[in-house]
Write a protein that holds these residues in place. Structure first.
Motif, mmCIF file in Angstrom:
data_model
loop_
_atom_site.group_PDB
_atom_site.id
_atom_site.type_symbol
_atom_site.label_atom_id
_atom_site.label_comp_id
_atom_site.label_asym_id
_atom_site.label_seq_id
_atom_site.Cartn_x
_atom_site.Cartn_y
_atom_site.Cartn_z
ATOM 1 N N ALA A 9 -95.439 -45.100 -31.571
ATOM 2 C CA ALA A 9 -95.614 -45.923 -30.378
ATOM 3 C C ALA A 9 -96.413 -45.231 -29.283
ATOM 4 N N THR A 10 -96.533 -43.906 -29.329
ATOM 5 C CA THR A 10 -97.266 -43.202 -28.277
ATOM 6 C C THR A 10 -98.732 -42.980 -28.626
ATOM 7 N N GLY A 11 -99.155 -43.383 -29.828
ATOM 8 C CA GLY A 11 -100.574 -43.302 -30.184
ATOM 9 C C GLY A 11 -101.367 -44.377 -29.463
ATOM 10 N N PHE A 12 -102.686 -44.363 -29.629
ATOM 11 C CA PHE A 12 -103.528 -45.292 -28.870
ATOM 12 C C PHE A 12 -103.179 -46.744 -29.188
ATOM 13 N N ALA A 35 -90.677 -45.472 -31.345
ATOM 14 C CA ALA A 35 -90.392 -44.181 -31.975
ATOM 15 C C ALA A 35 -91.646 -43.334 -32.028
ATOM 16 N N ALA A 36 -91.483 -42.042 -31.815
ATOM 17 C CA ALA A 36 -92.588 -41.087 -31.895
ATOM 18 C C ALA A 36 -92.006 -39.697 -32.075
ATOM 19 N N ARG A 37 -92.879 -38.756 -32.374
ATOM 20 C CA ARG A 37 -92.411 -37.383 -32.602
ATOM 21 C C ARG A 37 -92.107 -36.663 -31.291
ATOM 22 N N SER A 38 -92.886 -36.975 -30.233
ATOM 23 C CA SER A 38 -92.770 -36.253 -28.968
ATOM 24 C C SER A 38 -91.855 -36.992 -27.997
ATOM 25 N N LYS A 39 -90.807 -36.327 -27.560
ATOM 26 C CA LYS A 39 -89.881 -36.921 -26.603
ATOM 27 C C LYS A 39 -90.547 -37.145 -25.256
ATOM 28 N N SER A 40 -91.379 -36.192 -24.809
ATOM 29 C CA SER A 40 -92.036 -36.328 -23.506
ATOM 30 C C SER A 40 -93.023 -37.485 -23.500
ATOM 31 N N LYS A 41 -93.731 -37.689 -24.597
ATOM 32 C CA LYS A 41 -94.671 -38.809 -24.673
ATOM 33 C C LYS A 41 -93.926 -40.144 -24.708
ATOM 34 N N LEU A 42 -92.759 -40.154 -25.327
ATOM 35 C CA LEU A 42 -91.939 -41.361 -25.318
ATOM 36 C C LEU A 42 -91.500 -41.713 -23.899
ATOM 37 N N GLU A 43 -91.089 -40.702 -23.154
ATOM 38 C CA GLU A 43 -90.671 -40.951 -21.772
ATOM 39 C C GLU A 43 -91.838 -41.439 -20.929
ATOM 40 N N ASP A 44 -93.010 -40.876 -21.172
ATOM 41 C CA ASP A 44 -94.206 -41.326 -20.452
ATOM 42 C C ASP A 44 -94.521 -42.789 -20.785
ATOM 43 N N LEU A 45 -94.353 -43.150 -22.053
ATOM 44 C CA LEU A 45 -94.575 -44.532 -22.484
ATOM 45 C C LEU A 45 -93.614 -45.480 -21.772
ATOM 46 N N VAL A 46 -92.362 -45.087 -21.694
ATOM 47 C CA VAL A 46 -91.342 -45.913 -21.043
ATOM 48 C C VAL A 46 -91.695 -46.135 -19.577
ATOM 49 N N LYS A 47 -92.142 -45.075 -18.886
ATOM 50 C CA LYS A 47 -92.487 -45.196 -17.470
ATOM 51 C C LYS A 47 -93.745 -46.037 -17.265
ATOM 52 N N THR A 48 -94.750 -45.811 -18.107
ATOM 53 C CA THR A 48 -96.024 -46.510 -17.951
ATOM 54 C C THR A 48 -95.853 -48.013 -18.048
ATOM 55 N N VAL A 55 -84.916 -51.474 -24.551
ATOM 56 C CA VAL A 55 -85.871 -50.930 -25.516
ATOM 57 C C VAL A 55 -85.417 -49.521 -25.887
ATOM 58 N N GLU A 56 -84.975 -49.365 -27.107
ATOM 59 C CA GLU A 56 -84.434 -48.082 -27.544
ATOM 60 C C GLU A 56 -85.555 -47.080 -27.825
ATOM 61 N N ARG A 57 -85.300 -45.805 -27.544
ATOM 62 C CA ARG A 57 -86.264 -44.725 -27.811
ATOM 63 C C ARG A 57 -85.727 -43.856 -28.941
ATOM 64 N N LEU A 58 -86.543 -43.641 -29.959
ATOM 65 C CA LEU A 58 -86.128 -42.822 -31.094
ATOM 66 C C LEU A 58 -87.136 -41.711 -31.317
ATOM 67 N N GLN A 59 -86.658 -40.506 -31.430
ATOM 68 C CA GLN A 59 -87.518 -39.374 -31.746
ATOM 69 C C GLN A 59 -87.556 -39.229 -33.265
ATOM 70 N N VAL A 60 -88.711 -39.556 -33.845
ATOM 71 C CA VAL A 60 -88.837 -39.575 -35.302
ATOM 72 C C VAL A 60 -90.091 -38.830 -35.714
ATOM 73 N N ASP A 61 -89.922 -37.861 -36.579
ATOM 74 C CA ASP A 61 -91.036 -37.138 -37.194
ATOM 75 C C ASP A 61 -91.229 -37.714 -38.591
ATOM 76 N N VAL A 62 -92.380 -38.341 -38.833
ATOM 77 C CA VAL A 62 -92.573 -39.024 -40.117
ATOM 78 C C VAL A 62 -92.670 -38.049 -41.285
ATOM 79 N N THR A 63 -92.793 -36.743 -41.003
ATOM 80 C CA THR A 63 -92.774 -35.772 -42.095
ATOM 81 C C THR A 63 -91.350 -35.424 -42.515
ATOM 82 N N ASP A 64 -90.371 -35.879 -41.763
ATOM 83 C CA ASP A 64 -88.957 -35.623 -42.072
ATOM 84 C C ASP A 64 -88.395 -36.891 -42.716
ATOM 85 N N ALA A 65 -88.203 -36.869 -44.024
ATOM 86 C CA ALA A 65 -87.764 -38.054 -44.765
ATOM 87 C C ALA A 65 -86.410 -38.562 -44.286
ATOM 88 N N ASP A 66 -85.502 -37.648 -43.901
ATOM 89 C CA ASP A 66 -84.179 -38.068 -43.444
ATOM 90 C C ASP A 66 -84.265 -38.816 -42.116
#
Length: 444
Positions: A9-12, A35-48, A55-66
């Protein structure tokens, strides 16, 4: 549970999708999470975008299968914008197929689409997960316009009518983002050359059924009924053709073998509707782009220049690395002004197969879009695709209810067309062409 999960969600493009969903007229009908890997970018998205607590925020690294699995299990529909998909997309599709979740993405990576078909199509059909890659400018206009042309011809001449040659010509004003360029670089750097070569072959994404050979590529394509107008090489022609041919193959296979296709009983009873979506064995498809400068010579020169550039970038890695330094980076893209001023007009020309009782008919179908097609309109297309899966599931075409790895036309079809028109940014039109001058029987 959330209704829609936006991965990346924090990509372009992810930010554009988030903005669109947050202000959607049907916002009260669904709950979504970003959802995104960076918590700070998620917070910036929420504020912007002033996203509320709903709207729930999830910290998710797509390289982590779990992490991926845990996030997917809590959603009904997943919008995946994290590319290149060859690198990062497979675990997301795997989780959706395993848990019976619906999925859309923006992939124009034909080689990756083939891999998820091979790995997860059967599993997704068992769990009734609807997996739909290529729900942006790759390849919604191409797929829906052929479907619309097919509908128009059959309404005019009967459901027995089959299609012959089909061509789509694009006129485009838009920009490019770092994510798109990263996908191109990934294809050159990460994917085996033999896989890339194979992905350009006819019916590469089609199920176990093949149609007529595609016409050979040309340096200039004369646009039907547009005197002196020529199309040139279109970079998206190959992935779009692969998606359109998969739509062809899915409907052809379902029509001849509904039991073998594993259609649910209530869908198998709708075979008349499936038959109406069959294009026929003589169908072929190709695409071209119309340049602002008219004429055959500019079209030929552009095609030759593009091919030479592609060869240089493929063969000489130092050139790629040097060019990469001067191009937009991941997360960067066109300005808001450029995106609002962008537009697209895609025009499809399709002919029917003549019979002893019926001469060939010709149809012209068009899609007009306001906004940069690769980003602003793409965010609209994929968001409306997800909402169609969530809110209009009962009205979806028959094959959607069978699940599996599908296409925009086979999974969403007319439902998506109506949704896009309702946004006010997209218009569809389809007419039978009776003479060079006279366009009548407007269908929409």
């Amino acid at each position: 549970m959330v209704d829609i999960l936006v991965l990346g969600a924090t990509g372009f493009t992810g930010r554009l999708i988030t903005r669109y969903l947050a202000s959607h007229p049907e916002r009260a009908s669904f709950k979504f999470a970003v959802a995104a890997r960076s918590k700070s970018k998620l917070e910036d998205l929420v504020k912007t975008y002033e996203l509320g607590d709903d709207v729930e925020r999830l910290q998710v690294d797509v390289t982590d299968a779990d992490q991926v699995d845990a996030a997917v299990r809590r959603a009904r529909v997943v919008i995946n914008t994290v590319g290149p998909y060859w690198r990062w997309g497979t675990p997301v599709v795997q989780a959706c197929a395993r848990h019976g979740k619906h999925y859309v993405d923006l992939s124009g990576e034909t080689h990756w689409n083939r891999s998820i078909i091979d790995k997860y199509d059967h599993l997704a059909m068992k769990t009734r997960a609807i997996i739909v890659p290529a729900c942006g400018f790759d390849s919604v206009p191409a797929d829906l316009l052929v479907l619309l042309s097919n509908t128009t011809l059959k309404r005019a001449a009967g459901t027995h009518t089959t299609l012959a040659a089909s061509q789509t010509f694009y006129r485009v004003r838009g920009g490019v983002s770092g994510g798109t360029l990263a996908t191109i670089i990934s294809a050159l750097e990460d994917v085996p050359p033999q896989t890339i070569r194979a992905s350009t072959s006819d019916y590469y994404l089609s199920p176990a059924i093949r149609g007529a050979h595609s016409p050979r590529m040309r340096l200039a394509y004369p646009e039907p009924r547009a005197m002196g107008t020529f199309g040139t090489f279109f970079p998206m022609a190959q992935p779009n053709r692969a998606v359109v041919q998969r739509t062809w193959g899915l409907h052809a296979l379902a029509a001849v073998s509904p039991t073998g296709y594993n259609l649910p009983r209530h869908v198998a009873a709708q075979m008349e509707e499936v038959q109406a979506r069959v294009y026929g064995p003589q169908f072929t498809y190709q695409e071209a782009m119309v340049l602002p400068v008219p004429g055959r010579v500019p079209a030929v020169l552009f095609s030759v220049g593009f091919m030479l550039t592609a060869v240089i970038l493929t063969v000489f890695r130092p050139v790629r690395q040097l060019l990469w330094k001067f191009l937009p980076k991941s997360g960067e893209g066109p300005s808001e002004t450029l995106m609002q001023n962008g537009w697209v007009k895609a025009t499809n020309y399709t002919s029917s197969v003549p019979t002893s009782a019926q001469p060939a008919l010709h149809v012209k179908s068009a899609m007009r879009g306001r906004g940069d097609p690769g980003y602003l309109l793409t965010s609209v297309m994929i968001a409306e695709s997800a909402l169609a899966l969530l809110l209009d599931n009962a009205q979806l075409p028959p094959l959607a209810h069978a699940g599996g790895v599908l296409t925009p036309a086979s999974a969403l079809g007319e439902v998506l067309m109506r949704r896009l028109e309702k946004t006010g940014r997209v218009e569809f039109e389809s007419v039978i062409l009776h003479t060079e001058e006279d366009e009548v029987k407007k269908d929409r």
